[in-house]
Design a protein around this motif. Structure first.
Motif, short mmCIF file in Angstrom:
data_model
loop_
_atom_site.label_atom_id
_atom_site.label_comp_id
_atom_site.label_asym_id
_atom_site.label_seq_id
_atom_site.Cartn_x
_atom_site.Cartn_y
_atom_site.Cartn_z
N GLU A 1 0.84 -1.21 0.00
CA GLU A 1 0.00 0.00 0.00
C GLU A 1 0.87 1.26 0.00
OE1 GLU A 1 -2.86 0.06 3.15
OE2 GLU A 1 -3.66 -1.91 2.61
N LYS A 2 1.93 1.22 0.78
CA LYS A 2 2.82 2.38 0.87
C LYS A 2 3.65 2.53 -0.41
CE LYS A 2 2.73 2.68 5.82
NZ LYS A 2 1.34 2.37 5.83
N VAL A 3 4.04 1.42 -1.00
CA VAL A 3 4.75 1.45 -2.29
C VAL A 3 3.85 2.07 -3.34
CG1 VAL A 3 5.70 0.02 -4.16
CG2 VAL A 3 6.25 -0.54 -1.79
N GLU A 4 2.60 1.64 -3.35
CA GLU A 4 1.61 2.16 -4.31
C GLU A 4 1.38 3.66 -4.11
OE1 GLU A 4 -0.99 1.78 -7.47
OE2 GLU A 4 0.06 0.09 -6.57
N ALA A 5 1.25 4.09 -2.86
CA ALA A 5 1.03 5.51 -2.57
C ALA A 5 2.22 6.35 -3.02
CB ALA A 5 0.76 5.72 -1.08
N PHE A 6 3.43 5.88 -2.76
CA PHE A 6 4.63 6.62 -3.15
C PHE A 6 4.75 6.66 -4.67
CE2 PHE A 6 9.29 6.70 -4.00
CZ PHE A 6 9.52 8.00 -3.57
N SER A 7 4.50 5.55 -5.34
CA SER A 7 4.58 5.50 -6.80
C SER A 7 3.56 6.46 -7.43
CB SER A 7 4.32 4.09 -7.32
OG SER A 7 5.32 3.23 -6.88
N LYS A 8 2.34 6.44 -6.89
CA LYS A 8 1.28 7.32 -7.40
C LYS A 8 1.68 8.78 -7.24
CE LYS A 8 -3.58 8.42 -6.84
NZ LYS A 8 -4.72 8.37 -5.95
N CYS A 9 2.21 9.12 -6.07
CA CYS A 9 2.63 10.50 -5.80
C CYS A 9 3.72 10.92 -6.80
CB CYS A 9 3.14 10.63 -4.37
SG CYS A 9 3.69 12.29 -3.94
N CYS A 10 4.69 10.04 -7.00
CA CYS A 10 5.80 10.36 -7.92
C CYS A 10 5.29 10.60 -9.34
CB CYS A 10 6.83 9.23 -7.93
SG CYS A 10 7.78 9.13 -6.41
N LYS A 11 4.34 9.77 -9.78
CA LYS A 11 3.79 9.94 -11.13
C LYS A 11 3.04 11.26 -11.26
CE LYS A 11 3.40 5.04 -12.11
NZ LYS A 11 2.49 3.90 -12.18
N GLU A 12 2.29 11.60 -10.21
CA GLU A 12 1.48 12.82 -10.25
C GLU A 12 2.32 14.09 -10.14
OE1 GLU A 12 -1.33 12.38 -7.07
OE2 GLU A 12 -2.54 10.93 -8.18
N LYS A 13 3.38 14.05 -9.36
CA LYS A 13 4.16 15.26 -9.08
C LYS A 13 5.33 15.47 -10.03
CE LYS A 13 1.52 15.84 -5.55
NZ LYS A 13 0.35 16.65 -5.61
N GLY A 14 5.72 14.45 -10.77
CA GLY A 14 6.81 14.61 -11.74
C GLY A 14 8.10 15.07 -11.09
N PHE A 15 8.67 16.16 -11.62
CA PHE A 15 9.95 16.67 -11.12
C PHE A 15 9.88 17.16 -9.68
CE2 PHE A 15 10.60 17.33 -15.76
CZ PHE A 15 11.69 16.49 -15.89
N LEU A 16 8.69 17.51 -9.22
CA LEU A 16 8.54 18.01 -7.85
C LEU A 16 8.41 16.89 -6.82
CD1 LEU A 16 6.03 20.92 -8.56
CD2 LEU A 16 8.50 21.08 -8.19
N MET A 17 8.54 15.64 -7.27
CA MET A 17 8.34 14.52 -6.35
C MET A 17 9.29 14.55 -5.16
SD MET A 17 9.84 11.23 -8.30
CE MET A 17 11.21 11.42 -9.39
N VAL A 18 10.51 15.04 -5.35
CA VAL A 18 11.48 15.08 -4.25
C VAL A 18 10.93 15.89 -3.08
CG1 VAL A 18 13.79 15.82 -3.58
CG2 VAL A 18 13.42 14.81 -5.83
N ILE A 19 10.23 16.96 -3.39
CA ILE A 19 9.68 17.85 -2.36
C ILE A 19 8.27 17.41 -1.96
CG2 ILE A 19 8.96 20.22 -1.89
CD1 ILE A 19 11.15 21.04 -4.00
N LYS A 20 7.44 17.10 -2.93
CA LYS A 20 6.02 16.86 -2.68
C LYS A 20 5.71 15.47 -2.11
CE LYS A 20 4.47 20.75 -4.52
NZ LYS A 20 3.61 21.69 -3.85
N CYS A 21 6.60 14.51 -2.25
CA CYS A 21 6.30 13.13 -1.83
C CYS A 21 7.10 12.69 -0.60
CB CYS A 21 6.54 12.17 -2.99
SG CYS A 21 5.52 12.50 -4.43
N ARG A 22 7.58 13.64 0.17
CA ARG A 22 8.39 13.31 1.35
C ARG A 22 7.61 12.46 2.35
NH1 ARG A 22 11.37 19.08 2.39
NH2 ARG A 22 12.87 18.88 0.70
#
Length: 107
Positions: free
Chosen positions: A34-55
């Motif tokens: 579930e946590k892997v899925e949530a992190f992957s989804k966040c990364c796909k949605e945020k693109g380049f901002l994933m480093v900041i937005k998916c902490r």
């Protein structure tokens, strides 16, 4: 007492430090799916901002995985599974991955 049991349960360095921990990591990923899925989804949605937005998602994933990596019961479970697979391989000469594949019905 089982003669040869100690020898059968003896683990080489590569088994203790590489192969069994690999099994633990794979099981931990399944247990934290579930946590892997949530992190992957966040990364796909945020693109380049994933480093900041998916902490937050990243931290939750790391915590889940780390808890499982440190779980001695999970390590022991993987160790016993590994020993069983190794014993079957020694008896049959067929790796577990090939034993799990289905034999074609036209043979």
């Amino acid at each position: 007492m089982d003669p040869g049991g100690e020898e059968r349960d003896h683990l080489r360095h590569v088994e203790k430090d590489v192969l069994i921990p690999k099994m633990v990591r794979e099981k931990a990923r399944e247990l934290c799916s579930e946590k892997v899925e949530a992190f992957s989804k966040c990364c796909k949605e945020k693109g380049f901002l994933m480093v900041i937005k998916c902490r937050e998602e990243n931290a939750a994933l790391k915590e889940c995985l780390t808890n499982h990596y440190k779980d001695s019961a999970l390590y022991e479970e993987c160790k016993q599974e590994y020993l069983k697979e190794r014993e079957e391989f020694r008896q049959t000469g067929i790796p577990a991955k090939k034993r799990q594949q289905k034999v074609p019905s036209n043979m």
